[in-house]
Motif scaffolding. Structure first.
Motif, PDB file in Angstrom:
ATOM      1  N   ASP A  24       0.828  -1.211   0.000  1.00  0.00           N
ATOM      2  CA  ASP A  24       0.000   0.000   0.000  1.00  0.00           C
ATOM      3  C   ASP A  24       0.859   1.257   0.000  1.00  0.00           C
ATOM      4  OD1 ASP A  24      -2.238  -1.600   0.026  1.00  0.00           O
ATOM      5  OD2 ASP A  24      -2.655  -1.340   2.161  1.00  0.00           O
ATOM      6  N   PHE A  25       1.941   1.240   0.772  1.00  0.00           N
ATOM      7  CA  PHE A  25       2.831   2.405   0.845  1.00  0.00           C
ATOM      8  C   PHE A  25       3.423   2.708  -0.527  1.00  0.00           C
ATOM      9  CE2 PHE A  25       6.957   4.394   1.377  1.00  0.00           C
ATOM     10  CZ  PHE A  25       6.726   5.385   2.320  1.00  0.00           C
ATOM     11  N   TYR A  26       3.961   1.701  -1.175  1.00  0.00           N
ATOM     12  CA  TYR A  26       4.633   1.940  -2.456  1.00  0.00           C
ATOM     13  C   TYR A  26       3.638   2.213  -3.588  1.00  0.00           C
ATOM     14  CZ  TYR A  26       9.109   0.819  -0.373  1.00  0.00           C
ATOM     15  OH  TYR A  26      10.245   0.854   0.408  1.00  0.00           O
ATOM     16  N   ARG A  27       2.462   1.629  -3.510  1.00  0.00           N
ATOM     17  CA  ARG A  27       1.431   1.973  -4.503  1.00  0.00           C
ATOM     18  C   ARG A  27       1.047   3.444  -4.366  1.00  0.00           C
ATOM     19  NH1 ARG A  27      -3.003  -2.939  -4.810  1.00  0.00           N
ATOM     20  NH2 ARG A  27      -3.561  -2.008  -6.823  1.00  0.00           N
ATOM     21  N   ALA A  28       0.922   3.902  -3.132  1.00  0.00           N
ATOM     22  CA  ALA A  28       0.575   5.306  -2.909  1.00  0.00           C
ATOM     23  C   ALA A  28       1.685   6.226  -3.422  1.00  0.00           C
ATOM     24  CB  ALA A  28       0.314   5.559  -1.427  1.00  0.00           C
ATOM     25  N   GLU A  29       2.948   5.834  -3.219  1.00  0.00           N
ATOM     26  CA  GLU A  29       4.060   6.640  -3.725  1.00  0.00           C
ATOM     27  C   GLU A  29       4.044   6.695  -5.244  1.00  0.00           C
ATOM     28  OE1 GLU A  29       6.371   8.652  -2.270  1.00  0.00           O
ATOM     29  OE2 GLU A  29       5.055   8.337  -0.550  1.00  0.00           O
ATOM     30  N   ALA A  30       3.748   5.555  -5.873  1.00  0.00           N
ATOM     31  CA  ALA A  30       3.687   5.522  -7.337  1.00  0.00           C
ATOM     32  C   ALA A  30       2.566   6.411  -7.858  1.00  0.00           C
ATOM     33  CB  ALA A  30       3.510   4.091  -7.820  1.00  0.00           C
ATOM     34  N   ASP A  31       1.427   6.369  -7.198  1.00  0.00           N
ATOM     35  CA  ASP A  31       0.302   7.209  -7.616  1.00  0.00           C
ATOM     36  C   ASP A  31       0.600   8.685  -7.378  1.00  0.00           C
ATOM     37  OD1 ASP A  31      -1.162   5.026  -8.441  1.00  0.00           O
ATOM     38  OD2 ASP A  31      -2.320   4.861  -6.585  1.00  0.00           O
ATOM     39  N   ARG A  32       1.252   8.995  -6.277  1.00  0.00           N
ATOM     40  CA  ARG A  32       1.574  10.387  -5.959  1.00  0.00           C
ATOM     41  C   ARG A  32       2.595  10.945  -6.954  1.00  0.00           C
ATOM     42  NH1 ARG A  32       4.148  12.695  -0.311  1.00  0.00           N
ATOM     43  NH2 ARG A  32       5.799  11.206  -0.792  1.00  0.00           N
ATOM     44  N   GLN A  33       3.567  10.117  -7.330  1.00  0.00           N
ATOM     45  CA  GLN A  33       4.610  10.565  -8.241  1.00  0.00           C
ATOM     46  C   GLN A  33       4.136  10.541  -9.687  1.00  0.00           C
ATOM     47  OE1 GLN A  33       7.230  11.886  -7.136  1.00  0.00           O
ATOM     48  NE2 GLN A  33       8.489  12.110  -8.968  1.00  0.00           N
ATOM     49  N   GLY A  34       3.346   9.522 -10.047  1.00  0.00           N
ATOM     50  CA  GLY A  34       2.888   9.371 -11.416  1.00  0.00           C
ATOM     51  C   GLY A  34       3.998   8.867 -12.326  1.00  0.00           C
ATOM     52  N   GLY A  35       3.612   8.353 -13.479  1.00  0.00           N
ATOM     53  CA  GLY A  35       4.596   7.953 -14.473  1.00  0.00           C
ATOM     54  C   GLY A  35       5.170   6.573 -14.246  1.00  0.00           C
ATOM     55  N   SER A  36       6.411   6.363 -14.729  1.00  0.00           N
ATOM     56  CA  SER A  36       7.033   5.043 -14.777  1.00  0.00           C
ATOM     57  C   SER A  36       7.736   4.709 -13.470  1.00  0.00           C
ATOM     58  CB  SER A  36       8.031   4.984 -15.932  1.00  0.00           C
ATOM     59  OG  SER A  36       8.996   6.009 -15.799  1.00  0.00           O
ATOM     60  N   VAL A  37       7.861   3.394 -13.213  1.00  0.00           N
ATOM     61  CA  VAL A  37       8.412   2.906 -11.950  1.00  0.00           C
ATOM     62  C   VAL A  37       9.471   1.844 -12.234  1.00  0.00           C
ATOM     63  CG1 VAL A  37       7.908   1.768  -9.747  1.00  0.00           C
ATOM     64  CG2 VAL A  37       6.229   3.349 -10.756  1.00  0.00           C
ATOM     65  N   LEU A  38      10.609   1.970 -11.573  1.00  0.00           N
ATOM     66  CA  LEU A  38      11.671   0.968 -11.584  1.00  0.00           C
ATOM     67  C   LEU A  38      11.830   0.438 -10.167  1.00  0.00           C
ATOM     68  CD1 LEU A  38      14.301  -0.485 -12.614  1.00  0.00           C
ATOM     69  CD2 LEU A  38      15.502   1.680 -12.130  1.00  0.00           C
ATOM     70  N   GLU A  39      11.817  -0.883 -10.013  1.00  0.00           N
ATOM     71  CA  GLU A  39      12.136  -1.467  -8.711  1.00  0.00           C
ATOM     72  C   GLU A  39      13.439  -2.241  -8.818  1.00  0.00           C
ATOM     73  OE1 GLU A  39      10.588  -4.245  -5.008  1.00  0.00           O
ATOM     74  OE2 GLU A  39       9.361  -4.157  -6.824  1.00  0.00           O
ATOM     75  N   LEU A  40      14.375  -1.920  -7.928  1.00  0.00           N
ATOM     76  CA  LEU A  40      15.646  -2.630  -7.835  1.00  0.00           C
ATOM     77  C   LEU A  40      15.544  -3.694  -6.758  1.00  0.00           C
ATOM     78  CD1 LEU A  40      18.117   0.402  -7.981  1.00  0.00           C
ATOM     79  CD2 LEU A  40      17.083  -0.880  -9.864  1.00  0.00           C
ATOM     80  N   GLY A  41      16.001  -4.905  -7.070  1.00  0.00           N
ATOM     81  CA  GLY A  41      15.830  -6.009  -6.133  1.00  0.00           C
ATOM     82  C   GLY A  41      14.366  -6.364  -6.003  1.00  0.00           C
ATOM     83  N   CYS A  42      13.706  -6.554  -7.145  1.00  0.00           N
ATOM     84  CA  CYS A  42      12.243  -6.685  -7.160  1.00  0.00           C
ATOM     85  C   CYS A  42      11.745  -8.028  -6.648  1.00  0.00           C
ATOM     86  CB  CYS A  42      11.708  -6.446  -8.570  1.00  0.00           C
ATOM     87  SG  CYS A  42      12.262  -7.662  -9.798  1.00  0.00           S
ATOM     88  N   GLY A  43      12.634  -8.999  -6.420  1.00  0.00           N
ATOM     89  CA  GLY A  43      12.207 -10.279  -5.891  1.00  0.00           C
ATOM     90  C   GLY A  43      11.211 -10.972  -6.805  1.00  0.00           C
ATOM     91  N   THR A  44      10.124 -11.457  -6.215  1.00  0.00           N
ATOM     92  CA  THR A  44       9.101 -12.149  -6.999  1.00  0.00           C
ATOM     93  C   THR A  44       7.965 -11.228  -7.422  1.00  0.00           C
ATOM     94  OG1 THR A  44       7.859 -12.895  -5.054  1.00  0.00           O
ATOM     95  CG2 THR A  44       9.644 -14.327  -5.824  1.00  0.00           C
ATOM     96  N   GLY A  45       8.185  -9.913  -7.320  1.00  0.00           N
ATOM     97  CA  GLY A  45       7.225  -8.967  -7.875  1.00  0.00           C
ATOM     98  C   GLY A  45       6.073  -8.577  -6.989  1.00  0.00           C
ATOM     99  N   ASP A  46       6.154  -8.870  -5.696  1.00  0.00           N
ATOM    100  CA  ASP A  46       5.009  -8.600  -4.827  1.00  0.00           C
ATOM    101  C   ASP A  46       4.659  -7.123  -4.729  1.00  0.00           C
ATOM    102  OD1 ASP A  46       4.542 -11.238  -4.315  1.00  0.00           O
ATOM    103  OD2 ASP A  46       5.441 -11.255  -2.320  1.00  0.00           O
ATOM    104  N   LYS A  47       5.629  -6.239  -4.866  1.00  0.00           N
ATOM    105  CA  LYS A  47       5.357  -4.801  -4.849  1.00  0.00           C
ATOM    106  C   LYS A  47       5.045  -4.282  -6.253  1.00  0.00           C
ATOM    107  CE  LYS A  47       6.907  -4.890  -0.541  1.00  0.00           C
ATOM    108  NZ  LYS A  47       7.465  -6.257  -0.545  1.00  0.00           N
ATOM    109  N   LEU A  48       5.810  -4.741  -7.230  1.00  0.00           N
ATOM    110  CA  LEU A  48       5.737  -4.139  -8.557  1.00  0.00           C
ATOM    111  C   LEU A  48       4.508  -4.586  -9.342  1.00  0.00           C
ATOM    112  CD1 LEU A  48       7.515  -2.090  -9.932  1.00  0.00           C
ATOM    113  CD2 LEU A  48       8.638  -3.944 -11.170  1.00  0.00           C
ATOM    114  N   ILE A  49       4.094  -5.819  -9.188  1.00  0.00           N
ATOM    115  CA  ILE A  49       2.929  -6.288  -9.951  1.00  0.00           C
ATOM    116  C   ILE A  49       1.667  -5.493  -9.587  1.00  0.00           C
ATOM    117  CG2 ILE A  49       1.400  -8.254 -10.363  1.00  0.00           C
ATOM    118  CD1 ILE A  49       3.912 -10.049 -10.179  1.00  0.00           C
TER     119      ILE A  49
END
Length: 250
Positions: A24-49
């Motif tokens: 929820d925290f990172y989704r909110a940051e993505a929505d607040r910032q807008g645009g494209s997102v890069l995750e480093l050390g994305c693991g199995t994608g639980d945040k990025l998907i």
């Protein structure tokens, strides 16, 4: 990185399920910032998907091929488009910039040397679009917990989980703390009632103290604009469990 620890991606996901507050925290940051997102050390994608499912163009970079393959499988299963790249967060050259860069799930703590952390932050800065931001989380080190890392193997009942093929999996951990290196040296043991230690994996995690981070970020060309102590955005205090940072180019 402790490669063996991440060689069984599905076992990892069962060991560390949930994480809804972080998502929820990172989704909110993505929505607040807008645009494209890069995750480093994305693991199995639980945040990025989930972020990609909100409509953000996303790229996930991960060193472990096992974790990356599971991320691809999960994204395909959900019908979500994400670009997945195998690579090292210290040596990043993707040929494009992003509006938001994430380093979630304490992934920075796999970088044990100060030079590695600075190299990572410089890589991030090169990949930030104008006005872009970096968001990341690491533990807030507990001196009590570090002092109790005496090398004795102990059962972690809170980490027990059910594996569809194996049944209940118990987790034991033995840790020592190298104060000079600021690295906790751990060994994790996975057992069932019928098979002891079916997997044993080392895990070495750095501690980064609150006074260090602004300096390391500054050396990487970044500055802190917001800092929190938990997912609710409470202030960072001595007993806060996390250090959450939002940064911009210096």
């Amino acid at each position: 990185m402790s490669e063996l620890f991440y060689s069984d991606a599905r076992l990892y996901d069962r060991l560390f399920p949930g994480g809804e507050q972080a998502v929820d925290f990172y989704r909110a940051e993505a929505d607040r910032q807008g645009g494209s997102v890069l995750e480093l050390g994305c693991g199995t994608g639980d945040k990025l998907i989930p972020i990609a499912s909100d409509g953000h163009p996303c790229l996930g970079l991960e060193l472990s091929p096992h974790m990356l393959a599971e991320a691809q499988r999960k994204a395909d299963e959900r019908g979500v488009a994400v670009d997945w790249v195998q690579g090292d967060m210290r040596e990043l050259d993707l040929g494009r910039t992003f509006d938001l860069v994430l380093i979630a799930a304490k992934s920075l703590l796999h970088l044990h040397e100060a030079d590695d952390l600075v190299d990572c932050f410089r890589s991030v800065r090169r990949h930030l679009a104008p006005g872009g931001r970096l968001a990341f989380d690491v533990f807030n080190p507990s001196m009590r917990m570090l002092a109790e890392a005496d090398g004795v193997r102990r059962r972690r009942d809170a980490l027990s989980f059910v594996d569809p093929d194996r049944g209940v999996v118990h987790v034991d951990v033995a840790e020592t703390y190298d104060a000079a290196a600021q690295v906790t040296l751990g060994k994790w043991y996975f057992s069932t009632d019928s098979k002891a230690d079916f997997a044993v994996a080392p895990l070495e995690i750095r501690s980064i103290f609150p006074q260090e981070l602004p300096l390391l970020l500054s050396l990487g060309g970044l500055r802190v604009v917001e800092r929190f102590g938990d997912w609710s955005r409470a202030p960072l205090t001595a007993d806060a469990p996390l250090q959450l940072h939002i940064c911009e180019s210096d």
